[in-house]
Enzyme design. Structure first.
Site, short mmCIF file in Angstrom:
data_model
loop_
_atom_site.label_atom_id
_atom_site.label_comp_id
_atom_site.label_asym_id
_atom_site.label_seq_id
_atom_site.Cartn_x
_atom_site.Cartn_y
_atom_site.Cartn_z
N ASP A 13 0.85 -1.19 0.00
CA ASP A 13 0.00 0.00 0.00
C ASP A 13 0.89 1.24 0.00
O ASP A 13 1.81 1.35 0.80
CB ASP A 13 -0.90 -0.02 1.25
CG ASP A 13 -1.79 1.21 1.34
OD1 ASP A 13 -2.90 1.17 0.78
OD2 ASP A 13 -1.37 2.21 1.96
N MET A 14 0.61 2.15 -0.91
CA MET A 14 1.43 3.35 -1.03
C MET A 14 1.19 4.27 0.18
O MET A 14 0.08 4.38 0.68
CB MET A 14 1.09 4.11 -2.32
CG MET A 14 1.13 3.27 -3.58
SD MET A 14 2.62 2.29 -3.74
CE MET A 14 3.83 3.60 -3.94
N ARG A 61 -7.33 13.09 7.69
CA ARG A 61 -8.26 13.09 6.57
C ARG A 61 -9.65 13.47 7.10
O ARG A 61 -9.96 13.20 8.25
CB ARG A 61 -8.30 11.68 5.97
CG ARG A 61 -9.28 11.53 4.84
CD ARG A 61 -9.27 10.14 4.32
NE ARG A 61 -8.01 9.84 3.63
CZ ARG A 61 -7.53 8.61 3.46
NH1 ARG A 61 -8.16 7.58 3.95
NH2 ARG A 61 -6.40 8.42 2.84
N ASP A 117 -4.20 2.55 -4.93
CA ASP A 117 -2.83 2.57 -4.40
C ASP A 117 -2.42 1.30 -3.67
O ASP A 117 -1.49 1.32 -2.88
CB ASP A 117 -2.64 3.80 -3.49
CG ASP A 117 -3.13 3.57 -2.08
OD1 ASP A 117 -4.12 2.84 -1.89
OD2 ASP A 117 -2.52 4.12 -1.15
N GLU A 118 -3.11 0.20 -3.94
CA GLU A 118 -2.65 -1.03 -3.28
C GLU A 118 -2.82 -2.27 -4.15
O GLU A 118 -3.62 -2.29 -5.08
CB GLU A 118 -3.31 -1.23 -1.92
CG GLU A 118 -4.79 -1.32 -1.91
CD GLU A 118 -5.35 -1.07 -0.50
OE1 GLU A 118 -5.76 -2.06 0.11
OE2 GLU A 118 -5.37 0.08 -0.05
#
Ligand code: DCP
Ligand code: CA
Ligand code: CA
Length: 563
Positions: A13-14, A61, A117-118
């Site tokens: 995962d980024m 977030r 992103d994963e």
């Protein structure tokens, strides 16, 4: 030892992905606190990604840009670009593809792209190839082992041969993550375990730029305090049901239940899955998949901007079809494939949803819009020509059922040959020819039309229309029972329960950001109204307040309809 115990599964995962994409583009951002925001119009916008420098200041977030500024005055807020009134997430999608390209270089690994992103990887074969080589703690500079955080080498010296496979896996993943960095400049984290659920869980334990091995014998310990909703698959409604119906707060609580107890609340399939999961077992395979199975876009409409006229529905459909068409054309060029089925989804203000699918053999935006409008025509109960009832609060279109586009051109060739052999052109013969040319929709390619004489072209077109009508009535009845096979591995959105392709999830979550912003605006508006009303009870005062409320309402409409 079963196969299950032998697998080595990885989740990569980024780290703070959108932020990394932005700071690769703008070197001024590097090393400084930053966040990516959307809908900048209200209180500094909604934050959708926060880098680790900003997290150190407590920025998270879902905060507003203004809140983030208050917590961290030097934070740099980067705006997501907007096209046609919607967030344009293309640069993040493309960056995600770059990472996939690196992972796909590892022959022998099965790679499943799981979101923007994963990716999950099954590296069992790679581990087996290395089994005879030694691995030492020096090869694992960024690795932690769950339950043995302080003594990596000690764990490696004493662990079972089966656990040692995870250590070999970790050495491979160290190299993969290094390659991702060298080739893309992006940092990522990883989890290494026996299955997807544990790999995903492990990945989140040490971030950023770290990787975590989760040996099976640490699972019980970890689960004893792990909240049910933290596990993959239990983040949404199912997890809530486990908490409420089984009275379990942690996975450890679930592990104390027998099959019979779980069965009282859940069907057989869920019962078995949950029972195993509580013991750290999960059999789901890593599927070979590096491209999304569908491409789509949608938009939510809330309150005053809900679609209540045909004109509005047509306008937004045209806009979504334009975006979809652009993305499909790009996808065709990038991946040599064409999608053959159009899906449309609408949500209505009475709480009902409707999904319809039909074949579509064109990436032309007008054709997409036209076909999509045709598919949802029945959702409109208005009796006059201008209105749309019930009002629409979501409109989404997507295309799926991809086929190799190089294969499609061969079929055009063979049809051209076939046509070259026919001479007759009277109507009945054309009809027969049309049936032979288009035995069914999946073998139809619109490019053949250009090669046909007028008469035959008309027959082919009417044949296609007839088949499309038959097909959409079949699909319609199937869609009602919600058995569309492509939705199998879609994610349920935690916020609304809707099934979303993992590739569309960021965009879908963006709808929720917009929605929450609007709710907040309304709330602020109501608060202001209450204060005003309390202060001034005279008629004059309240009429002025109505004026300000309607002004505010207008800015909300503008805000959501902005181009
Ligand atoms: N994203 C979004 N809205 C959300 C969640 C995510 O738009 N509610 C986008 C922005 C993120 C990207 O998807 O950068 C990846 O989401 P992750 O949940 O993996 O979070 P990050 O990569 O930002 O951070 P982390 O380092 O914690 O993985
Ligand atoms: Ca991430
Ligand atoms: Ca992610």
């Amino acid at each position: 030892m079963t196969d299950e115990q032998q697998r080595v599964i990885v989740l990569i995962d980024m780290d703070c992905f959108y932020c990394q994409v932005e700071s690769r583009l703008d070197s001024d951002l590097r090393g400084k606190p930053s966040a990516v925001v959307q809908y900048n119009a209200w209180k500094g916008g909604g934050i959708i990604a926060v880098n680790y420098e900003a997290r150190a200041f407590g920025v998270t977030r879902n905060m507003r840009g203004d809140e983030a500024k208050a917590k961290c005055p030097e934070i740099i807020l980067v705006k997501v670009p907007e096209v046609r009134g919607k967030a344009d997430l293309n640069k993040y999608r493309d960056a995600g593809k770059e990472v996939m390209q690196v992972l796909l270089q590892y022959q022998g690994a099965t790679v499943e792209r799981a979101s923007v992103d994963e990716a999950y990887l099954d590296i069992t074969k790679l581990v087996e190839e290395r089994q005879h080589k030694t691995v030492t703690a020096e090869q694992l500079p960024n690795t932690f082992v769950g339950g043995h955080e302080d003594d990596l080498q000690g764990w490696m010296d004493l662990c079972s041969p089966d656990d040692f496979r995870l250590a070999i896996g970790a050495a491979i993943v160290e190299e993969m993550r290094e390659q991702v960095y060298v080739q893309t400049q992006f940092r990522c984290s990883a989890g290494i375990a026996r299955n997807k659920v544990l790999a995903k869980l492990a990945c989140g334990i040490h971030k950023p730029n770290m990787q975590t091995v989760l040996p099976q014998d640490h699972v019980a310990d970890l689960f004893s305090t792990l909240r049910v909703g933290k596990l993959r698959g239990l983040g949404g409604k199912l997890g809530e049901a486990v908490v409420e119906q089984l009275h379990c707060q942690t996975m450890g609580d679930v592990a104390k239940l027998g099959l019979a107890e779980i069965r009282r609340s859940f069907d057989e399939k869920t019962t078995t899955w949950l029972y195993n999961l509580a013991r750290g077992l999960d059999h789901e395979a890593v599927k070979e998949r590096d491209l999304p199975k569908s491409i789509g876009c949608g938009k939510n409409f809330r309150g005053p901007e809900m679609l209540d006229t045909r004109d509005k529905v047509e306008k937004w459909m045209a806009s979504l079809a334009t975006e979809l068409s652009e993305r499909l054309v790009k996808d065709k060029a990038d991946n040599s494939r064409v999608a053959k089925t159009l899906h449309v989804h609408v949500a209505m203000d009475n709480g009902n949803h409707m999904s319809r699918s039909g074949p579509l053999f064109s990436y032309d935006r007008d054709k997409i819009a036209q076909q999509a409008l045709m598919l949802i025509g029945k959702a409109n109960e208005a009796t006059d020509k201008t209105s749309w009832k019930p009002k629409l609060c979501n409109l989404s279109v997507s295309m799926s059922k991809f086929e190799d586009s190089t294969a499609a051109s061969t079929s055009v060739q063979s049809i051209a040959n076939f046509f070259g052999k026919t001479k007759d052109n009277d109507e009945s013969c054309d009809k027969v020819c049309a049936e032979e040319l288009v035995p069914n929709l999946s073998e139809y390619d619109p490019d053949i039309l250009q090669m046909l004489p007028e008469n035959l072209k008309r027959q082919v077109e009417s044949r296609v229309e007839q088949l499309q009508a038959e097909y959409s009535s079949v699909v319609e009845s199937r869609a009602e029972s919600c058995s569309d096979d492509q939705e199998e591995d879609w994610n349920k959105c935690d916020k609304c329960g809707q099934s979303i392709s993992p590739f569309e999830l960021p965009e879908h979550l963006d709808f929720h950001v917009a929605q929450e912003l609007q709710q907040e605006m309304r709330q602020a508006d109501r608060q202001q109204q209450t204060t005003t009303a309390a202060k001034k009870t005279s008629k004059r005062a309240s009429s002025r307040h109505d004026e300000s409320a309607s002004k505010k309402q207008k800015t909300i409409v503008n805000f959501f309809n902005k181009k």
